[in-house]
Design a protein around this motif. Structure first.
Motif, PDB file in Angstrom:
ATOM      1  N   GLU A  94       0.829  -1.208   0.000  1.00  0.00           N
ATOM      2  CA  GLU A  94       0.000   0.000   0.000  1.00  0.00           C
ATOM      3  C   GLU A  94       0.858   1.251   0.000  1.00  0.00           C
ATOM      4  OE1 GLU A  94      -3.101  -0.198  -0.580  1.00  0.00           O
ATOM      5  OE2 GLU A  94      -3.028  -2.391  -0.459  1.00  0.00           O
ATOM      6  N   LEU A  95       1.877   1.246   0.857  1.00  0.00           N
ATOM      7  CA  LEU A  95       2.712   2.442   0.966  1.00  0.00           C
ATOM      8  C   LEU A  95       3.428   2.733  -0.345  1.00  0.00           C
ATOM      9  CD1 LEU A  95       4.294   2.094   4.528  1.00  0.00           C
ATOM     10  CD2 LEU A  95       2.467   3.613   3.782  1.00  0.00           C
ATOM     11  N   GLU A  96       3.926   1.688  -0.972  1.00  0.00           N
ATOM     12  CA  GLU A  96       4.711   1.942  -2.171  1.00  0.00           C
ATOM     13  C   GLU A  96       3.829   2.258  -3.372  1.00  0.00           C
ATOM     14  OE1 GLU A  96       8.394   0.626  -2.896  1.00  0.00           O
ATOM     15  OE2 GLU A  96       8.721  -0.504  -1.044  1.00  0.00           O
ATOM     16  N   ARG A  97       2.606   1.758  -3.350  1.00  0.00           N
ATOM     17  CA  ARG A  97       1.674   2.200  -4.373  1.00  0.00           C
ATOM     18  C   ARG A  97       1.471   3.707  -4.239  1.00  0.00           C
ATOM     19  NH1 ARG A  97      -2.595  -1.049  -6.607  1.00  0.00           N
ATOM     20  NH2 ARG A  97      -4.069   0.483  -5.803  1.00  0.00           N
ATOM     21  N   LEU A  98       1.362   4.159  -3.004  1.00  0.00           N
ATOM     22  CA  LEU A  98       1.215   5.591  -2.770  1.00  0.00           C
ATOM     23  C   LEU A  98       2.434   6.348  -3.303  1.00  0.00           C
ATOM     24  CD1 LEU A  98      -0.336   7.925  -1.509  1.00  0.00           C
ATOM     25  CD2 LEU A  98       0.651   7.329   0.712  1.00  0.00           C
ATOM     26  N   VAL A  99       3.603   5.797  -3.063  1.00  0.00           N
ATOM     27  CA  VAL A  99       4.829   6.433  -3.540  1.00  0.00           C
ATOM     28  C   VAL A  99       4.790   6.633  -5.048  1.00  0.00           C
ATOM     29  CG1 VAL A  99       7.303   6.106  -3.916  1.00  0.00           C
ATOM     30  CG2 VAL A  99       6.324   5.636  -1.674  1.00  0.00           C
ATOM     31  N   VAL A 100       4.562   5.555  -5.757  1.00  0.00           N
ATOM     32  CA  VAL A 100       4.622   5.686  -7.214  1.00  0.00           C
ATOM     33  C   VAL A 100       3.444   6.504  -7.749  1.00  0.00           C
ATOM     34  CG1 VAL A 100       5.999   3.639  -7.611  1.00  0.00           C
ATOM     35  CG2 VAL A 100       3.521   3.439  -7.527  1.00  0.00           C
ATOM     36  N   ARG A 101       2.341   6.488  -7.037  1.00  0.00           N
ATOM     37  CA  ARG A 101       1.220   7.322  -7.481  1.00  0.00           C
ATOM     38  C   ARG A 101       1.622   8.791  -7.445  1.00  0.00           C
ATOM     39  NH1 ARG A 101      -3.893   6.856  -3.942  1.00  0.00           N
ATOM     40  NH2 ARG A 101      -3.332   8.894  -3.109  1.00  0.00           N
ATOM     41  N   GLN A 102       2.315   9.152  -6.356  1.00  0.00           N
ATOM     42  CA  GLN A 102       2.738  10.546  -6.236  1.00  0.00           C
ATOM     43  C   GLN A 102       3.830  10.884  -7.235  1.00  0.00           C
ATOM     44  OE1 GLN A 102       3.697  11.747  -2.265  1.00  0.00           O
ATOM     45  NE2 GLN A 102       1.677  11.249  -1.461  1.00  0.00           N
ATOM     46  N   LEU A 103       4.594   9.880  -7.612  1.00  0.00           N
ATOM     47  CA  LEU A 103       5.763  10.136  -8.442  1.00  0.00           C
ATOM     48  C   LEU A 103       5.473  10.088  -9.933  1.00  0.00           C
ATOM     49  CD1 LEU A 103       7.808  10.676  -6.389  1.00  0.00           C
ATOM     50  CD2 LEU A 103       8.757   8.390  -6.671  1.00  0.00           C
ATOM     51  N   ALA A 104       4.420   9.414 -10.302  1.00  0.00           N
ATOM     52  CA  ALA A 104       4.181   9.143 -11.732  1.00  0.00           C
ATOM     53  C   ALA A 104       4.185  10.428 -12.557  1.00  0.00           C
ATOM     54  CB  ALA A 104       2.855   8.413 -11.908  1.00  0.00           C
ATOM     55  N   GLY A 105       5.062  10.469 -13.533  1.00  0.00           N
ATOM     56  CA  GLY A 105       5.114  11.606 -14.434  1.00  0.00           C
ATOM     57  C   GLY A 105       5.698  12.866 -13.846  1.00  0.00           C
ATOM     58  N   LYS A 106       6.227  12.770 -12.625  1.00  0.00           N
ATOM     59  CA  LYS A 106       6.721  13.978 -11.967  1.00  0.00           C
ATOM     60  C   LYS A 106       8.217  13.938 -11.730  1.00  0.00           C
ATOM     61  CE  LYS A 106       2.376  15.351 -10.228  1.00  0.00           C
ATOM     62  NZ  LYS A 106       1.754  14.318  -9.406  1.00  0.00           N
TER      63      LYS A 106
END
Lengths: 252, 252
Positions: A94-106
């Motif tokens: 869950e935590l790392e999904r959050l990480v990549v969600r925030q990071l995607a395309g940024k």
DNA sequence: GGCCGCCAAACTGCATGCAATTCAGGCGCT
DNA sequence: AGCGCCTGAATTGCATGCAGTTTGGCGGCC
């Protein structure tokens, strides 16, 4: 001060921090196996500090779940149960999904380069010891977390990743981490492309596969403390253990 | 021994644990405001222990993010930035979604009763101080986490929930927690019904609304340290701060 | 008046010392 | 030989002491 900015958590630049980092690293590289004893004065002597400091360091590591501290007993490297290992991976996903969600395309160019360099390093170390591979793989995830620029997220991802490392050393056989490297590359690519959903699912399946490769069975209980092995049989009282019983497996 | 069983994290039954719990509670009930000083010897004197112990307790709380520890400086109750508050809530949402996902349809009668009793207590305390309401509301979430029977999850949910409490006391005006109580009831109902998707989305919107009610603006900076207020202006170097800039809001 | 430097008080960083507890192994008893 | 007890060594729990750092305020100087 980009990635390294966050961790001023009562542990940087002071002796306690040095010991913490050293022990953390020793633990995740399996130089210290789960169950290994960590007497305060040996530690103090080894690092040239007094017991007070060693003790404090052990306290911090215990707070992170890497060390078990029982009153009047020698501290030992934590020995997570199989269930705890599974729980840790669930949280980590869950935590790392959050990480990549925030990071995607940024990601900046520099960040992308950093990530690629890291994966290259993983690749280069592929014929080194297993321990180093595991450490590098873990650090890839922590690196990602750092790029969110969220100290809290960094802390939690780091902790839970270290914990998972620990369980890997307990329940996993010499696994080929090669595929993991490719998965890392895939995640970077998806991050760059900015496909949020894709990268989240990639991360999910990546971690899930690592977990499944590691935690296939409740583990051979590669004999640490005989006491621990018998622990499940004791299981005092424990009235309302109803939750998450589906996949429970009796130890031995 | 249902809910209270897990937390043996280097802190139960010893003096350090007593101090930790007392301070935690004082902090989340806002008896200790963010920024409040916590000198080791005052603490020690107050609890009848030596500085060594007080120090150790502060270390633990710092590891949880409730206290800020700067070298050679008096420890203070943490003053999370607005961004950190937002991050904490984001993490909390994911963690608690995981909690209710694991719990959906798996609660025992006893557990349901416990939850209902707790919400009733929240209801009863509605005309008490705001601080007590906030504490009870927080404890509801921690209670849920306990029921997953996963110590790690309990630890993380507790920590992040306490952190959120802290930010509430910083950035929130006297908010009516009444609606929150109803949302709690709704969550229980959905849990009992076993509708995983429903309860996850309920929890999500519940926490999101709490966060939005609390963190509408970068906050009036109800003046603690003037230094902190000026901090965003200093912002030395800071090369690659690219991530999560969309919703950044300038302070003042 | 305002500003700078100095000094004592306050506070932390850390080591050491002592009491209490656990641990290991040897001894006697069966 | 097996089992339990008992004792000394190892180890933790905690307080205290000393040294170094920060703090805050006072006096002198501009």
């Amino acid at each position: 001060m980009a990635p390294r900015s966050a961790g001023k958590n009562a542990e940087s630049s002071d002796k306690v921090g040095v010991i913490c980092r050293a022990l953390r690293r020793a633990i995740i590289e399996q130089a210290l196996e789960p169950g290994a004893k960590l007497p305060e004065d040996s530690l103090g002597e080894r690092f040239g500090v007094s017991r007070t400091i060693a003790r404090h360091a052990l306290g911090q590591l215990a707070a992170e779940g890497l060390v078990e501290l029982r009153r009047n007993r020698i501290a030992v490297v934590a020995t997570p149960s199989w269930q705890e290992a599974r729980d840790a991976f669930d949280i980590r996903i869950e935590l790392e999904r959050l990480v990549v969600r925030q990071l995607a395309g940024k990601l900046t160019k520099a960040q992308i380069a950093t990530l690629n360099a890291h994966v290259d390093a993983e690749d280069g170390a592929r014929d080194g010891t297993d321990a180093v591979s595991i450490r590098l793989a873990t650090e890839f995830h922590i690196l990602l977390a750092h790029m969110t620029n969220s100290p809290i997220l960094v802390r939690y991802v780091s902790e839970v990743a270290y914990r998972c490392c620990l369980t890997l050393s307990l329940y996993s056989r010499p696994h080929s981490s090669e595929c993991a490297i490719n998965e890392h590359r895939g995640i970077i690519a998806a991050l760059v492309k900015g496909d949020e959903a894709k990268v989240m699912s990639l991360m999910h399946s990546h971690l899930d596969s690592v977990a499944n490769r590691a935690l296939v069975a409740p583990a051979p209980q590669r004999g640490r403390d005989l006491l621990d092995i018998l622990a499940p049989y004791a299981d005092e009282g424990e009235s309302d253990r109803v939750v998450k019983m589906p996949k429970v497996v009796r130890v031995r």
